[in-house]
Design an enzyme around this catalytic site. Structure first.
Site, PDB file in Angstrom:
ATOM      1  CB  CYS A 109      39.654  43.724  33.838  1.00  0.00           C
ATOM      2  SG  CYS A 109      38.118  44.032  34.244  1.00  0.00           S
ATOM      3  CB  CYS A 142      38.926  46.745  37.441  1.00  0.00           C
ATOM      4  SG  CYS A 142      38.936  45.585  38.859  1.00  0.00           S
ATOM      5  CB  CYS A 202      36.021  43.383  41.412  1.00  0.00           C
ATOM      6  SG  CYS A 202      35.567  42.204  40.054  1.00  0.00           S
TER       7      CYS A 202
END
Length: 385
Positions: A109, A142, A202
């Site tokens: 991430c 992400c 998300c």
């Protein structure tokens, strides 16, 4: 049919509980806590087995954010003694990511402080995504860069991003109490932009900011409506130097009930225990694995987490297994071209008083459990992974 039987039955059918049922979960007395965990655990195992997905944070740019989010140590006016640095170079970020991937993480991430990225920032992150993916086959990436402008989500997807994170954080009714420099609607719009670009969305929440049970249910129901693939559940880390530094409202039992409620409302979605699990769940962390199927490995953005080795031992001791890069995270009905599937190009695609404050007593501040991150990205020290 009693409440928990009803909730399990609905969870196995992906049927939305009523708000009253969700509120009842949060109002469960401690004597019945394990019954709730067992029930929500049935729903979790039905959709995700005993797999635990590991995620690793890389803070690309730390501190000096112009936004005034009350919970954040990087906010405008924060006096928290956190690391502050500008953009990591792609090779620096890739090196930081490699430590987490070596520790078993499946997703990286990439996070940067700020209101939102400039086009030049999108270029930087695109280069970083390429560097990470070139060196790590099967990794999911992400991005979490704040509010997106038109076209930026598409550019991130073209660069190889699999997902985009942007949390709602709290209910629409109370959003203005924690942030004034942008709106709840701005956040919803960014989640929509990620969806429209083919990115796996998300979006989650932060619990422990003084919100009511109704606020928690409202934000989780809003998330269900947005239909993200993953829902991170953060528990406020009250960092000294932020406006919410005195908000110690959570107990381990409260955290477990929140996770159970999220699982019942979002049964087939990746529920991730995010920031604050070590601070608030403490020795009850293994029980939370029966509710969530995903955690962050090691440290967070500006605070330290549990050692990566301890995370792995906890997962094994609790009878769970780390999800491999060759395994699809989401159930089949959600996974084609979605998160955890690498087949598509570019994408992975009981009774409470309404409005009442949490019934639990105010908790003793455990400032001894909050440690500012001094290692990993932005430093010369090895990361915790």
């Amino acid at each position: 049919m009693d409440l928990l039987t009803t909730l399990v039955d609905k969870g196995l059918r992906r049927e939305l509980p009523t708000r009253e049922e969700a509120l009842a979960v949060l109002a469960t007395p401690d004597d019945d806590l394990l019954d709730v965990v067992a029930a929500a655990g049935k729903v979790r195992r039905h959709w995700f087995g005993r797999r635990v997905k590991l995620n690793y944070l890389v803070n690309l740019k730390s501190g000096l954010c112009p936004e005034d989010c009350s919970y954040c140590s990087q906010r405008l006016g924060s006096t928290a003694g956190i690391l502050k640095y500008s953009w990591l170079k792609p090779d620096e970020a890739s090196k930081a990511a490699a430590a987490g991937l070596a520790g078993g993480a499946k997703r990286v991430c990439l996070v940067a402080s700020g209101r939102g990225p400039t086009d030049r920032d999108v270029d930087r992150v695109s280069d970083t995504i390429k560097a990470i993916k070139d060196q790590n086959e099967g990794v999911e990436v992400c991005a979490c860069l704040g509010l997106l402008s038109d076209g930026q989500a598409e550019r991130l997807r073209q660069a190889g991003a699999d997902a985009y994170n942007h949390n709602l954080n709290t209910s629409e009714a109370t959003y203005g109490d924690i942030t004034t420099t942008h709106t709840y609607a701005d956040r919803v719009d960014t989640v929509h932009k990620a969806h429209a670009a083919g990115l796996s969305a998300c979006s989650g929440l932060i619990a422990g900011m003084g919100e009511s049970d109704v606020d928690l249910v409202d934000v989780v129901f809003s998330l269900r409506e947005l239909d993200p693939d993953s829902v991170p559940v953060n528990f406020l880390i009250p960092v000294e130097g932020t406006p919410l530094a005195k908000e110690w409202n959570l107990t381990p039992q409260r955290c477990l009930l929140i996770l159970a409620m999220v699982r019942f409302v979002c049964p087939d979605v990746e529920v991730r225990i995010a920031g604050g699990r070590e601070v608030h769940l403490r020795t009850m962390q293994p029980l939370a694995l029966h509710l969530a199927n995903s955690i962050f490995l090691g440290d967070y953005l500006t605070t330290e987490g549990q050692a990566g080795k301890a995370d792995l031992e906890m997962i094994a001791d609790a009878g769970f297994e780390v999800e491999g890069t060759d395994q699809v995270t989401l159930p089949e009905h959600r996974s084609p071209g979605g998160c955890g599937s690498h087949e598509s190009e570019g994408g992975c695609g009981p009774e409470g008083v309404c409005g009442s404050a949490p019934a639990a007593a105010v908790q003793e501040a455990r400032t001894d459990l909050v440690a500012v991150r001094r290692r990993g990205a932005g430093t010369d020290l090895a990361p915790n992974a």
